[in-house]
Design a protein around this motif. Structure first.
Motif, PDB file in Angstrom:
ATOM      1  N   ARG A 200       0.807  -1.224   0.000  1.00 45.73           N
ATOM      2  CA  ARG A 200       0.000   0.000   0.000  1.00 45.73           C
ATOM      3  C   ARG A 200       0.837   1.269   0.000  1.00 45.73           C
ATOM      4  N   THR A 201       2.080   1.168   0.471  1.00 47.02           N
ATOM      5  CA  THR A 201       2.931   2.359   0.555  1.00 47.02           C
ATOM      6  C   THR A 201       3.971   2.427  -0.554  1.00 47.02           C
ATOM      7  N   GLY A 202       4.232   1.298  -1.211  1.00 46.55           N
ATOM      8  CA  GLY A 202       5.283   1.268  -2.224  1.00 46.55           C
ATOM      9  C   GLY A 202       6.666   1.048  -1.645  1.00 46.55           C
ATOM     10  N   LEU A 203       6.752   0.766  -0.346  1.00 44.98           N
ATOM     11  CA  LEU A 203       8.035   0.493   0.301  1.00 44.98           C
ATOM     12  C   LEU A 203       8.394  -0.979   0.148  1.00 44.98           C
ATOM     13  N   SER A 204       9.650  -1.310   0.399  1.00 41.64           N
ATOM     14  CA  SER A 204      10.037  -2.713   0.429  1.00 41.64           C
ATOM     15  C   SER A 204       9.493  -3.347   1.710  1.00 41.64           C
ATOM     16  N   ARG A 205       9.359  -4.688   1.685  1.00 40.64           N
ATOM     17  CA  ARG A 205       8.820  -5.368   2.863  1.00 40.64           C
ATOM     18  C   ARG A 205       9.749  -5.188   4.067  1.00 40.64           C
ATOM     19  N   SER A 206      11.069  -5.226   3.824  1.00 40.19           N
ATOM     20  CA  SER A 206      12.019  -5.098   4.935  1.00 40.19           C
ATOM     21  C   SER A 206      11.949  -3.701   5.559  1.00 40.19           C
ATOM     22  N   THR A 207      11.774  -2.668   4.721  1.00 35.57           N
ATOM     23  CA  THR A 207      11.647  -1.312   5.251  1.00 35.57           C
ATOM     24  C   THR A 207      10.363  -1.164   6.049  1.00 35.57           C
ATOM     25  N   ALA A 208       9.264  -1.676   5.493  1.00 41.25           N
ATOM     26  CA  ALA A 208       7.996  -1.618   6.205  1.00 41.25           C
ATOM     27  C   ALA A 208       8.099  -2.339   7.543  1.00 41.25           C
ATOM     28  N   GLN A 209       8.732  -3.507   7.555  1.00 45.78           N
ATOM     29  CA  GLN A 209       8.867  -4.283   8.783  1.00 45.78           C
ATOM     30  C   GLN A 209       9.674  -3.523   9.832  1.00 45.78           C
ATOM     31  N   ARG A 210      10.721  -2.846   9.390  1.00 44.52           N
ATOM     32  CA  ARG A 210      11.578  -2.087  10.308  1.00 44.52           C
ATOM     33  C   ARG A 210      10.792  -0.947  10.975  1.00 44.52           C
ATOM     34  N   TYR A 211      10.021  -0.220  10.184  1.00 41.69           N
ATOM     35  CA  TYR A 211       9.223   0.873  10.737  1.00 41.69           C
ATOM     36  C   TYR A 211       8.095   0.352  11.624  1.00 41.69           C
ATOM     37  N   LEU A 212       7.467  -0.738  11.208  1.00 42.19           N
ATOM     38  CA  LEU A 212       6.380  -1.308  11.995  1.00 42.19           C
ATOM     39  C   LEU A 212       6.878  -1.768  13.356  1.00 42.19           C
ATOM     40  N   ARG A 213       8.048  -2.356  13.376  1.00 39.75           N
ATOM     41  CA  ARG A 213       8.611  -2.820  14.643  1.00 39.75           C
ATOM     42  C   ARG A 213       8.856  -1.638  15.580  1.00 39.75           C
ATOM     43  N   HIS A 214       9.414  -0.562  15.036  1.00 40.30           N
ATOM     44  CA  HIS A 214       9.670   0.625  15.869  1.00 40.30           C
ATOM     45  C   HIS A 214       8.364   1.234  16.375  1.00 40.30           C
ATOM     46  N   LEU A 215       7.371   1.365  15.514  1.00 41.28           N
ATOM     47  CA  LEU A 215       6.100   1.972  15.908  1.00 41.28           C
ATOM     48  C   LEU A 215       5.378   1.121  16.939  1.00 41.28           C
ATOM     49  N   GLU A 216       5.512  -0.198  16.820  1.00 44.13           N
ATOM     50  CA  GLU A 216       4.889  -1.093  17.809  1.00 44.13           C
ATOM     51  C   GLU A 216       5.581  -0.950  19.159  1.00 44.13           C
ATOM     52  N   GLN A 217       6.904  -0.848  19.143  1.00 47.80           N
ATOM     53  CA  GLN A 217       7.652  -0.681  20.391  1.00 47.80           C
ATOM     54  C   GLN A 217       7.382   0.678  21.033  1.00 47.80           C
ATOM     55  N   ALA A 218       7.069   1.678  20.199  1.00 54.99           N
ATOM     56  CA  ALA A 218       6.771   3.012  20.718  1.00 54.99           C
ATOM     57  C   ALA A 218       5.329   3.138  21.201  1.00 54.99           C
ATOM     58  N   GLY A 219       4.538   2.067  21.052  1.00 57.47           N
ATOM     59  CA  GLY A 219       3.163   2.080  21.518  1.00 57.47           C
ATOM     60  C   GLY A 219       2.163   2.699  20.569  1.00 57.47           C
ATOM     61  N   ARG A 220       2.591   2.959  19.332  1.00 58.81           N
ATOM     62  CA  ARG A 220       1.683   3.579  18.361  1.00 58.81           C
ATOM     63  C   ARG A 220       0.916   2.525  17.556  1.00 58.81           C
ATOM     64  N   LEU A 221       1.371   1.285  17.598  1.00 56.05           N
ATOM     65  CA  LEU A 221       0.698   0.189  16.913  1.00 56.05           C
ATOM     66  C   LEU A 221       0.493  -0.966  17.885  1.00 56.05           C
ATOM     67  N   ARG A 222      -0.517  -1.784  17.602  1.00 55.19           N
ATOM     68  CA  ARG A 222      -0.774  -2.974  18.396  1.00 55.19           C
ATOM     69  C   ARG A 222      -0.446  -4.192  17.546  1.00 55.19           C
ATOM     70  N   LEU A 223       0.358  -5.088  18.079  1.00 57.38           N
ATOM     71  CA  LEU A 223       0.772  -6.292  17.370  1.00 57.38           C
ATOM     72  C   LEU A 223      -0.116  -7.464  17.751  1.00 57.38           C
ATOM     73  N   SER A 224      -0.569  -8.205  16.739  1.00 55.74           N
ATOM     74  CA  SER A 224      -1.311  -9.443  16.969  1.00 55.74           C
ATOM     75  C   SER A 224      -0.735 -10.519  16.066  1.00 55.74           C
ATOM     76  N   LEU A 225      -0.997 -11.761  16.414  1.00 55.21           N
ATOM     77  CA  LEU A 225      -0.473 -12.888  15.651  1.00 55.21           C
ATOM     78  C   LEU A 225      -1.618 -13.639  14.993  1.00 55.21           C
ATOM     79  N   LYS A 226      -1.444 -13.967  13.717  1.00 55.04           N
ATOM     80  CA  LYS A 226      -2.436 -14.738  12.981  1.00 55.04           C
ATOM     81  C   LYS A 226      -1.780 -16.044  12.545  1.00 55.04           C
ATOM     82  N   TYR A 227      -2.366 -17.165  12.958  1.00 57.79           N
ATOM     83  CA  TYR A 227      -1.796 -18.462  12.647  1.00 57.79           C
ATOM     84  C   TYR A 227      -2.457 -19.043  11.396  1.00 57.79           C
TER      85      TYR A 227
END
Length: 230
Positions: free
Chosen positions: A188-215
């Protein structure tokens, strides 16, 4: 209120830009268009004070649209919001009378600054125009109203992270109707998956995102991220 038309071929981007505009006092989006033809029809009806215009449209470029508007005597103000950052396009936008040029990806603060300077321009023109006489001092006030100061950088971003990319990812997740994976955010953003993952991890650690697991069937969980309202 300053009535705005948002023009972007990407429906999601148009919606995000419209949400941004709605957060700036004194502005409201009254229409969206996803092609030059739709945009031209909308401004021809009247009532639009400002067009936030993408350059890359499916039927013609944004600057071709502005040229067509001027040929028809439509003087609606234009702010370019586009990924086109080449000098030739910027120069042509200036020659056609674009009041600002904002390169994607951008932050809400950057757009707000441009909109506020545009509102200041309208107020200044109204004040100066009321006197009926314009001298150099009044002209300087009009041109000075469009000047913008750089937005201060946001603290707390780790090295290698940029505010525009952070805002882009936050905007996508903020308007998503369900949690998204890193792959979906990248698409959706046009970024690479690794870049998106890096930002998502930081935002989740900063409390701006909620992480859930889908099996899934493989047994390996997929990380999915959802926006956390401040």
């Amino acid at each position: 209120m300053i009535d705005v038309l948002v023009v972007d071929d990407d429906y999601r981007v148009a919606e995000i830009n419209a949400k941004y505009v709605g957060k700036v006092p004194g502005f409201r989006v009254i229409a969206r268009a996803h092609s030059a033809a739709q945009a031209l029809t909308t401004v021809q009806r009247g009532g639009i004070a400002l067009v936030l215009l993408d350059h890359y449209l499916p039927d013609r470029t944004g600057l071709e649209l502005v040229h067509r508007m001027r040929e028809q005597g439509i003087g609606t103000d234009v702010i370019m919001i586009t990924a086109a950052g080449d000098v030739a396009t910027v120069q042509q936008a200036m020659r056609l009378g674009a009041l600002h040029y904002l390169v994607k990806p951008f932050t809400f603060a950057a757009l707000r600054t441009r909109l506020e300077s545009y509102a200041a321009l309208r107020r200044t023109v109204d004040r100066v125009g009321g006197h009926g006489v314009t001298g150099q001092e009044q002209v300087d006030r009009i041109f000075g109203a469009l000047r913008t100061a750089p937005a201060p950088p946001s603290p707390g971003l780790p090295s290698g992270h940029s505010e525009p990319t952070t805002d882009l990812i936050c905007g996508v997740l903020h308007h998503a109707d369900q949690p998204l994976s890193a792959h979906e955010v990248a698409a959706r953003t046009g970024l690479s998956r690794s870049t998106a993952q890096r930002y998502l991890r930081h935002l989740e650690q900063a409390g701006r995102l909620r992480l859930s697991l889908k099996y899934g069937d493989t047994g390996r969980p997929e990380h999915r991220y959802a926006w956390v309202a401040p």
